[in-house]
Structure formats: C-alpha cells, structure tokens
Design an enzyme around this catalytic site. Structure first.
Site, PDB file in Angstrom:
ATOM      1  N   ASP A   1       1.272  -7.665   2.358  1.00 44.41           N
ATOM      2  CA  ASP A   1       1.366  -6.226   2.071  1.00 44.41           C
ATOM      3  C   ASP A   1       2.827  -5.781   1.911  1.00 44.41           C
ATOM      4  O   ASP A   1       3.379  -5.106   2.770  1.00 44.41           O
ATOM      5  CB  ASP A   1       0.669  -5.455   3.205  1.00 44.41           C
ATOM      6  CG  ASP A   1       0.347  -4.015   2.820  1.00 44.41           C
ATOM      7  OD1 ASP A   1       0.899  -3.531   1.816  1.00 44.41           O
ATOM      8  OD2 ASP A   1      -0.444  -3.383   3.534  1.00 44.41           O
TER       9      ASP A   1
ATOM     10  N   HIS B   1       0.827  -1.220   0.000  1.00 48.47           N
ATOM     11  CA  HIS B   1       0.000   0.000   0.000  1.00 48.47           C
ATOM     12  C   HIS B   1       0.855   1.262   0.000  1.00 48.47           C
ATOM     13  O   HIS B   1       0.363   2.342  -0.315  1.00 48.47           O
ATOM     14  CB  HIS B   1      -1.057  -0.020   1.117  1.00 48.47           C
ATOM     15  CG  HIS B   1      -0.605   0.339   2.494  1.00 48.47           C
ATOM     16  ND1 HIS B   1      -0.324  -0.597   3.471  1.00 48.47           N
ATOM     17  CD2 HIS B   1      -0.409   1.535   3.093  1.00 48.47           C
ATOM     18  CE1 HIS B   1       0.018   0.012   4.586  1.00 48.47           C
ATOM     19  NE2 HIS B   1      -0.026   1.307   4.396  1.00 48.47           N
TER      20      HIS B   1
ATOM     21  N   SER C   1       4.001   2.193   8.542  1.00 54.01           N
ATOM     22  CA  SER C   1       3.779   1.213   7.493  1.00 54.01           C
ATOM     23  C   SER C   1       5.061   1.028   6.706  1.00 54.01           C
ATOM     24  O   SER C   1       5.692   1.995   6.306  1.00 54.01           O
ATOM     25  CB  SER C   1       2.676   1.674   6.551  1.00 54.01           C
ATOM     26  OG  SER C   1       1.448   1.284   7.070  1.00 54.01           O
TER      27      SER C   1
END
Ligand code: ARG
Ligand code: ASP
Length: 715
Positions: free
Chosen positions: A221, A85, A650
C-alpha cells in the site's frame, strides 16, 4: 489562570507509565514527557532529533498529505512516500482506458514524466506554541457556553492574524484536551505535488476489502509523489518552471528490517480519537448506533457484490463505492466487538464510580458531571439513531442523494440572476455526469427496497420522515410498490431526462423538480431533519461538549500522577511501541511479519482481490529479491507493532530506534480497532508495509531503481 498553572504542574510530575504503546504525543512535549521512556524502550536518538525548532529534525520530513493522510520526504529532491489508498484519487484521475494506471501502475522514468495534480496540497508544520493563556483571556467560568465560545473565537482570530502577518506562514489554533489547552500551529503549504509512481492495484490494494482491517496482510500500500517549488524555493502553484523541493531533512530508509520486540515509532497526522468519553457515550456508539449502521451497510454491500460478481462493468462502477461503504462497516464491527471483549462499558462505569466518589470526597464542582452525562445521552439516543437511519438508510439510496443535488435549483425564482443560474446548472450538470457514469439502476432499486424495509420496520413511529408514512398510507405498507413507482416516475433515474431538464433551465422548470417523487422523498428527509432533529441535536451536542471539557479537566485532576495524552485532532503526533505479534483468539497466534510466500499462498486468479502480477510471480520463482530480501532468503512484505494509530496515520513512516524509516503505516488489526475509544495493548496493532518490499517493487518489479538511488539507503 489557575487552570493553566495546574496543567503545567501535571505535565511536570514524574510520570507513571500507562500501557506500553498507548498514546499519541505532542512532538514539542516529547522531551518532557516521553524521551526517557522511549530511550528505556530502546530508542537511540533524542527527542530533539525528532522535533526541534532550532535545527533540522525528523519533523521537517513529515507532511499532511492532502487533507486526510500522512506523507514523508525521503530524498533531498522532495521525493515523498504515502499509501496507495491515499494517492488513489490522483492515480485514478490520471487513468483512462488507454492508460489505466490503477490497473497497470505508473512510473515516471524521468522528472519530465511526473504528473501534476491540481488541488492536491502537502502541509508541513514549521513550529507550534502553546497559547492557552492568550486564547482564554477574558474567559471565565461564569460565562454561558455561547459567550465563552464567542470570546475564544475572538481571541483566536486576533492571535492568528498577528502570527500570520509576522511569520508569513499559514497559522491555525487547535484545541487539545477537549478545549482545555490551545496550541498555535505554523504551517507551510505546498501546492505543486506531482505523481511519480504507483504499483498496480494487484499490489497496492492486494487483498482489497476482503483483507482490509486485517492481519495477516500482504498489501503493497504505497505510492510516490514529489513536491515542487518555485525557483526561490517557495511554495507555488503548478508551473513547468518549478523545481524539486529541497527539504531541511529527509528520512533515511533502512534495509535492516525488524525483529520482534524492536522499538518503533510512528510520526504523523492522526485524525480523531475519543478516549475520554463516559460509559454512556461508548454505549451509544458501540451498542446502539453501530449495530443498525452495520446492518444497513451490510445490506447494501450484499447487493453491490451480487451484481459486481456477475458484471465486470458494474464491478468497476461500484469499486470505490464498495470500498467506501465497506471500510467503516468493517471498522464498526471490529470496534463494537472489541469494546465488548474488553468489557469496555463496565470498565468505564467502574471508573465513573471512583470518579463520583472522588468528587464527593473533594466536594468539588464536578459532582454533577456523570448524572448530567446520563441525562444528555439518554435524551440523545433517539435523535442519534434517527439521524443514522436517515443517513445510512435514506441517503444510502443513491437516487435520493442525487436528487439532493438539485436542491439549489429547486429554489430558483424569477429574481435569480442569469449568472447564479448558470453556475447552479453547471454544478448540477457536473454532478449528473459523475453520477450516471457509475450508476447501475437495478442495484439502486434493490438497495432502496431493502433499506426502506429496514427503515420502516425499525424506526420508531415518532421519528419517521413523512415519506415512510406515505408508504403506509398510500401503499398500505408495500415498500416494493412504492419503490417501483419511485423509480418509474422519477426523472433522476435517467441521464437523458436530467439533461433535458437542465437545458434552458429557468424558474418555470422548478415545479418539475419539486414534484419529482425522488426529490419529494429527499425533501421529506431534509424537512424531518430540520423540524425534528437538527435543533435538539445541536443543543445536546453543545451540552455534551461543555460537560466533556470539564470531565477531561476533572480526570486530569483526579489522576494527577497519570500522564495524559490529548485525543487526536489532526495535529502532528508521535506514537511509539514495539514490533509485536498477538493472539487474536484462543489458541491462535499471529506472527509479526508477512512475506511474499504469503502472497503466493493467497493467490487466486479467479478472485479479483487475489490476482498476482506475472512479473511478481517470476521474481518469486527466481527468488530474485536483490538486496531487499531478509537474512533467511524471504521477501518481507508487512509487519505489525503496538503503535497507537488511527485514521489519518495512513501513509505515516514507521521508524526504528535510530529514526530510520522501516515501513509505511496503512491500517490496523481488526481485533484492535476499538483503539479510537479504548486502546488494548494485547490486541491493538498498527499494520505497516515493510520498506524493503516498497523498494523491491520500485526497483526490481517496476524498474524504477533511479528512485531508490535518490534515497539515503542504510544497509
Ligand atoms: N482500512 C484502511 C483505512 O481506514 C484502509 C482503507 C483502504 N483500503 C480498502 N480496501 N478499502 O483507511
Ligand atoms: N487506514 C487508516 C487511514 O487511512 C489508518 C487506520 O485507521 O489505522 O488513515
């Protein structure tokens, strides 16, 4: 000066442990503040191994990826890992109908196939220094807010100029502990960053928005990039001549996996937290503004979904919009719920009572802080709400946000030069192209009707932008007929008409913009903000900022034996905790890891978020996990731990007791998302994709084992 002496004294006191897991620590202070505890929790390396300015250390492998994520270097050829992402925009930009890398995945089988990404940067911190004394030189308590700010800006500018010249690095000064401490940060910025690999979205975004912010999770991810530099090894813009970057350090990756209770730490760039707010602020966020924002977003999402479920083209057009709206929608629900569950507001109130008692006992200058907070927040409430209704309600209508893009053109006069005009038209054309590519009018019309109903109904009378009153006056409160005419009359719903407007645009066409009902509605929102909200909100925010600075300082004085960590501010931090499952609800326990078996359990070929790639199914059926499966023969996918992370973390590496990489952080558990305001050791968990799954996908699924061969794999 006295203040700084005090700070040092606080930092040197023997610490009293706060909740295990809570805290985002400054790498340069780890030795002083955290090393002992980290080692007691199981860490086998030293603080110097993590952060050192004299020798290579883990920090040399950690980067700020783009502007909002973290990445880490995992080979001596500048290979970099981050989240899917986080690389999403780049992957999307290289995708076309013929080469749909979002859907199919992308793997460069040689360096020649790696794809450049103009504009993407990777920032590496070289060192940091405390500069509080220098930044605050000449600042006194008697100064007004403006004077203080001006002096600080002046000092900072001079310090930065000098440091830049001497070091050749990019230099920034950041405030810590809410304007009580300042650090100078030296960065190297790399500009040639190439896309190396990405799994298909079925893997990289498996579970989609349905599983977002939730555990148990099965998302792969991750995406892979590489840093390039010029022949001298210096950062440079993209050039075919550039060579892979040779880092001072790269993270080894471990195939040994994790066990419950294992020590872990996360090293990365957390963006923003607000752990030291007064109860009034927490109340404003979680009880006053989150609920209407949630409702307005939910209204949009329901309409998006209704159309997306029946029309595949619309689903693609609204995929990114949906993800964007849904991400913080879900986060806000979790946050408000979490604060209620913790009795967070009452806890803050209790603390404030003790605090007030302390200020009285000490008879110090902090006595007025809590009542002053009460005043400003009670005044701020109506403005905050109005601003949120405006943003989420008014500008939630795509048509109005689009009309806003014509603001500059609406101000064109005879005096505007051709050059200026050309650049304005050009940017409006670009905006128009990207707007219409993903615009589905029936959705927006339905959204407009639904949002304006809520806006009209819920917004207090004295805080309504002009066009809401127009609905009352001219349309007798009939939102639907207002919306009908808005969409019928506006030229901003039609690409053809917008193109026509922009062809040979001159000051003579300005009227066309000004008289457009969508532009009128936008102007009414903007004027409302300028006239009623902007100034008081800025004043209240400034008042709160200076109160908050003093409140932070006072809390540290009052709890002089507590070890404080500064709120996240997009600077490099270390957070540590243990691999740990949790009880999300009565009688429910969530285990700390997930496996490929769970992907097969979730599989549903009819639901977009749960489609499983054929190749992955084959590998599962043959139990062909190579060297990446666990001791019991399962393929691990994700795990949770009690590291205190937030947005920006992230892509951060999750590391084990030996400083080897065991996972990539990408999310938090829903029950713990209030950790930006209040961390809960029982519920706050960070979610990582297991590095074994990452390598398994690269090697066994994608046939890109050459990338794994580049890494230092510990087995
Ligand atoms: N919740 C994560 C974060 O805040 C991941 C968001 C991306 N994934 C998604 N399904 N929208 O950034
Ligand atoms: N998903 C977040 C990010 O993109 C991480 C988090 O909020 O926990 O940075």
């Amino acid at each position: 000066m006295k203040r700084i002496g005090f700070m040092l004294a606080v930092l040197m006191l023997p610490f009293q442990a706060i909740f295990a897991g809570e805290g985002m620590w400054i790498p340069m202070l780890l030795k002083q503040l955290n090393e002992k505890e980290m080692q007691a929790m199981g860490m086998r390396i030293s603080a110097e191994d993590i952060y050192s300015v004299n020798q290579s250390s883990l920090k040399d492998a950690i980067v700020l990826f783009g502007r909002g994520c973290t990445g880490e270097i995992v080979s001596d050829q500048g290979l970099l890992l981050t989240n899917h992402h986080c690389g999403y925009r780049q992957i999307q930009q290289h995708s076309s109908v013929e080469n749909d890398y979002l859907t199919e995945g992308f793997w460069a089988m040689s360096k020649e196939e790696e794809l450049p990404n103009p504009g993407l940067t990777v920032t590496m911190m070289k060192k940091m220094e405390e500069v509080t004394a220098q930044v605050l030189e000449g600042v006194s308590d008697e100064m007004s807010m403006e004077e203080r700010k001006q002096k600080i800006d002046e000092n900072s500018k001079a310090l930065i100029e000098k440091a830049k010249e001497e070091s050749g690095f990019q230099v920034v000064i950041k405030d810590f502990f809410i304007d009580n401490q300042y650090y100078m940060i030296y960065n190297e910025v790399y500009k040639d960053i190439r896309l190396v690999g990405a799994p298909p979205s079925n893997i990289g975004k498996f579970g989609g928005d349905t599983d977002n912010w939730m555990w148990p999770r099965h998302t792969g991810d991750f995406s892979v990039f590489r840093i390039y530099v010029d022949k001298e090894g210096k950062p440079a813009e993209y050039s075919a001549e550039n060579v892979p970057f040779k880092p001072d350090y790269h993270l080894p990756v471990s195939l040994n996996g994790v066990e419950e209770g294992d020590f872990t730490f996360v090293f990365g760039y957390p963006a923003r937290t607000s752990e030291y707010l007064p109860s009034y602020a927490v109340n404003l966020i979680t009880e006053v503004t989150n609920p209407p924002k949630i409702k307005l977003r939910e209204t949009r999402l329901d309409i998006f979904s209704k159309y997306a479920n029946t029309d595949p083209k619309v689903r693609i057009q609204y995929a990114a919009k949906h993800a964007g709206v849904a991400n913080y929608w879900k986060k806000m629900i979790g946050e408000s719920k979490g604060i209620r569950r913790l009795n967070g507001i009452e806890r803050k109130q209790d603390f404030e009572q003790d605090f007030t008692a302390w200020t009285k006992k000490e008879n110090n200058r902090y006595q007025g802080i809590i009542p002053a907070f009460e005043d400003t927040y009670s005044e701020l409430e109506k403005y905050s709400l109005a601003a949120d209704y405006m943003r989420e309600g008014g500008f939630g209508i795509e048509l109005l946000s689009f009309a806003a893009r014509f603001n500059k053109l609406s101000e064109v006069t005879k005096e505007t030069t051709d050059e200026q005009l050309e650049s304005m038209v050009k940017s409006a054309q670009l905006a128009s192209e990207s707007f219409f590519k993903d615009y589905h009018l029936p959705i927006d019309k339905e959204v407009a009707e639904a949002l304006l109903e809520i806006y009209r109904e819920e917004q207090a009378d004295d805080f309504r932008p002009g066009f809401l009153n127009l609905i009352d006056r001219k349309y007798k409160g009939d939102v639907s007929s207002y919306v009908d005419q808005l969409f019928e009359k506006s030229i901003f719903t039609s690409q053809e008409e917008v193109d026509k407007l922009l062809q040979n645009f001159s000051h003579k066409q300005v009227k066309k913009i000004l008289r457009d009902p969508a532009f009128e509605a936008y102007s009414s929102l903007r004027n409302f903000y300028d006239d009623k909200l902007g100034t008081p909100m800025k004043q209240l925010a400034a008042r709160n900022d200076s109160l908050q600075r003093l409140y932070m300082l006072a809390q540290m004085q009052m709890q002089s034996d507590k070890r404080f960590y500064p709120d996240a501010n997009f600077s490099l931090r270390v957070t540590y905790g243990n691999v740990d499952g949790y009880h999300p609800a009565d009688a429910v326990y969530y285990n700390y890891f997930t496996t490929l078996d769970g992907i097969m359990e979730k599989e549903d070929p009819n639901i977009y978020d749960y489609v499983v790639e054929e190749k992955l199914k084959e590998l599962y059926q043959q139990q062909d996990f190579g060297r990446y499966g666990d001791a019991k023969g399962h393929m691990p996918v994700g795990f949770v731990a009690s590291n205190h992370t937030t947005g920006g973390n992230s892509g951060s590496p999750v590391l084990n007791a030996d400083g080897q990489m065991i996972g990539i952080n990408f999310d938090r558990c829903w029950e713990g998302t209030m950790s930006d305001l209040m961390y809960d050791p029982a519920m706050s968990r960070n979610i990582a994709v297991d590095i074994r799954y990452v390598l398994f996908i690269m090697d066994k699924f994608a046939g890109a084992g050459h990338l794994v061969d580049e890494m230092t794999v510990i087995q």
